[in-house]
Design an enzyme around this catalytic site. Structure first.
Site, mmCIF file in Angstrom:
data_model
loop_
_atom_site.group_PDB
_atom_site.id
_atom_site.type_symbol
_atom_site.label_atom_id
_atom_site.label_comp_id
_atom_site.label_asym_id
_atom_site.label_seq_id
_atom_site.Cartn_x
_atom_site.Cartn_y
_atom_site.Cartn_z
ATOM 1 C CG ASP A 63 2.806 0.734 7.786
ATOM 2 O OD1 ASP A 63 2.413 -0.016 6.870
ATOM 3 O OD2 ASP A 63 2.059 1.130 8.707
ATOM 4 C CG HIS A 85 0.390 2.555 12.431
ATOM 5 N ND1 HIS A 85 -0.914 2.108 12.566
ATOM 6 C CD2 HIS A 85 0.761 2.184 11.186
ATOM 7 C CE1 HIS A 85 -1.286 1.488 11.460
ATOM 8 N NE2 HIS A 85 -0.274 1.523 10.609
ATOM 9 C CD GLU A 93 -2.897 -1.248 5.667
ATOM 10 O OE1 GLU A 93 -2.952 -2.200 6.464
ATOM 11 O OE2 GLU A 93 -2.445 -0.136 5.994
ATOM 12 C CD GLU A 94 -1.487 2.648 7.447
ATOM 13 O OE1 GLU A 94 -2.210 2.209 8.355
ATOM 14 O OE2 GLU A 94 -0.286 2.366 7.353
ATOM 15 C CG HIS A 114 -0.368 0.082 2.539
ATOM 16 N ND1 HIS A 114 -0.109 1.276 3.177
ATOM 17 C CD2 HIS A 114 0.041 -0.891 3.395
ATOM 18 C CE1 HIS A 114 0.416 1.034 4.364
ATOM 19 N NE2 HIS A 114 0.530 -0.276 4.518
ATOM 20 C CG ASP A 156 -2.907 4.133 2.561
ATOM 21 O OD1 ASP A 156 -2.360 3.056 2.220
ATOM 22 O OD2 ASP A 156 -3.820 4.172 3.398
#
Length: 479
Positions: free
Chosen positions: A132, A447, A166-167, A98, A100
């Site tokens: 990520d 994150h 995805e997030e 992903h 994003d």
């Protein structure tokens, strides 16, 4: 016969600064899917990927997903699909990632600007999305790039699926995958799936991940008075929703993590001797746990029980209370309505619907036993199923050989306590084995503030991804 990879490895090293610059350009795009005002940046990131993939000789398509649910004036970012190679004599591997990222502000506590890649003297590359999942996504592009520059033919056909939500829950993706996995679809001829969107268990030893827990998330709402009350006026004369909620939440799990809801633990698949034998050899210590949680408050004193509690047994966590006073200082309010939030991480062989039945029955019985005049409402907010693959499949044995070729050690076989729902979606839609092949390490702070990807993990990880493709091409059927 082991593939000859020296030429590929040398080319990755030669191009390493080019690859880091590619990551720098990607990190600079604040593709925050949860922020409507950043949607154009998410689209910009998709365009960056299209440009990079096209320059590497891939056939690329930017597929629209339509309006975002509940936001008619805002389109979902496109899914980028690409193909590199179409030889009927080669295996075809489907890659997912992903593009994003999570929100990030310097004021959150970042030591550097979150959307400007910063590299310290130890090779730690800081920036939102570095691990990520922009670093791993670009790792696949880097692998194609290094093969091209070394004039080495890719040993497999590649299919790619890179999404931009995805997030924010991957809205629209499941239907897209299911459609494209059908005969005639873009993913129809995939022989296996590889996802690089998770992390090593520690910082030194790579791993292959073959299992994930699921997650059922619940709300318990208890209401009584028509409005918030003053405790000095009404305390002792009105039944209080918060008091009832504390008793209900306190009935769910004990101090040592044992779920107290009847029927939950009885669903769990028994531990086999073969599975039990895996945990002893995994590179992990209780000190690793203490370092990760920042205290010595772990439940177990040994590695094996700690890892099994994280991976192969269910857990119940209470997450918060909505409607209650939570600011600093003192406020003597009796809230009229409070909503408790908790989740159960599910494992084989727990069926989501049966878990719901057990939860609802238990909560209602505990509340009824209080003989309260308040009212109760318990709801499932969302659910995602657990996933376990066979680590004996050729997809995994090939990846294990690639780890040994690059890092000169056998990988740990791990499961994870968290959820990556798209893994199960790909497995069900394609009917093929799915592998989680991580690039980043346990200290990458995905994150969180100061997210990073170590230069070593990025460059050696690029070698790993390319090596995996060669071993996949050479591996005998199995698993």
């Amino acid at each position: 016969m082991a593939p000859k990879l020296d030429g590929y490895f040398k080319q990755v090293d030669k191009l390493s600064e080019t690859f880091i610059d590619r990551l720098r350009k990607a990190v600079a795009i604040p593709s925050i899917s949860a922020d409507d005002d950043r949607r154009q940046d998410v689209v910009k990131m998709s365009e960056f990927l299209v440009s990079e993939l096209t320059s590497l000789g891939a056939h690329v398509e930017s597929r629209p997903l339509g309006p975002q649910p509940g936001k008619r004036d805002l389109d979902l970012p496109p899914v980028i699909v690409a193909r590199h190679g179409s030889s009927p004599d080669k295996r075809t591997i489907l890659l997912y990632g992903h593009y994003d990222v999570q929100p990030a502000l310097k004021d959150d506590g970042w030591a550097t600007e979150p959307f400007a890649l910063s590299i310290d003297d130890k090779g730690r590359m800081y920036g939102r999305g570095s691990t990520d999942d922009k670093g791993p996504v670009l790792g696949w592009l880097n692998a194609i790039h290094a093969h091209r520059e070394a004039r080495i033919e890719l040993p497999v056909n590649l299919l790619m699926c890179f999404e931009g939500m995805e997030e924010y829950g991957s809205e629209g993706l499941d239907d897209f995958i299911e459609k494209e996995a059908k005969p005639g679809g873009f993913f129809a001829d995939a022989d296996a799936v590889c996802i690089s969107d998770n992390y090593w268990l520690g910082t030194e030893k790579p791993c292959l991940t073959y299992g994930l827990r699921g997650c059922n998330y619940y709300s318990v709402a208890i209401s009584g008075p028509g409005q918030d009350l003053h405790s000095g006026v009404f305390g002792g004369s009105a039944q209080e929703p918060m008091t009832d909620l504390m008793r209900v939440l306190g009935s769910l799990v004990d101090t040592n993590g044992k779920i107290k809801i009847p029927g939950i633990n009885e669903m769990v698949a028994p531990l086999s001797e073969e599975e039990k034998s895996i945990y002893g050899g995994i590179s992990y210590t209780i000190d690793n746990l203490h370092e990760s949680i920042g205290s010595t408050t772990g439940i177990y004193e040994d590695k094996e029980n700690t890892l099994m509690a994280r991976w192969r047994y269910p857990s119940l966590s209470v997450h918060g209370i909505e409607g209650a006073f939570s600011a600093g200082g003192a406020k003597t309010v009796i809230p009229a309505k409070v909503i408790g939030k908790f989740s159960i991480r599910t494992v084989p062989d727990m069926e989501s619907g049966k878990v719901d039945e057990c939860v609802f029955k238990h909560v209602k019985e505990v509340f009824a036993a209080l003989t309260s005049k308040n009212t109760l409402d318990v709801q499932l907010m969302h659910a995602g199923n657990w996933w376990v693959a066979s680590p004996k499949h050729w997809n995994y044995t090939a990846a294990a050989k690639a780890v040994e070729a690059v890092f000169h050690t056998k990988p740990d076989l791990t499961r994870e306590g968290g959820s990556i729902p798209v893994t199960l979606t790909f497995e069900k839609a394609t009917g093929k084995n799915c592998l989680l092949l991580p690039m980043g390490s346990s200290t990458d702070a995905a994150h969180s503030i100061n997210e990073k990807l170590d230069r070593r993990n990025y460059i050696e990880g690029t070698k790993l991804l390319g090596s995996y493709l060669h071993y996949v091409a050479a591996e005998e059927l199995g698993g």
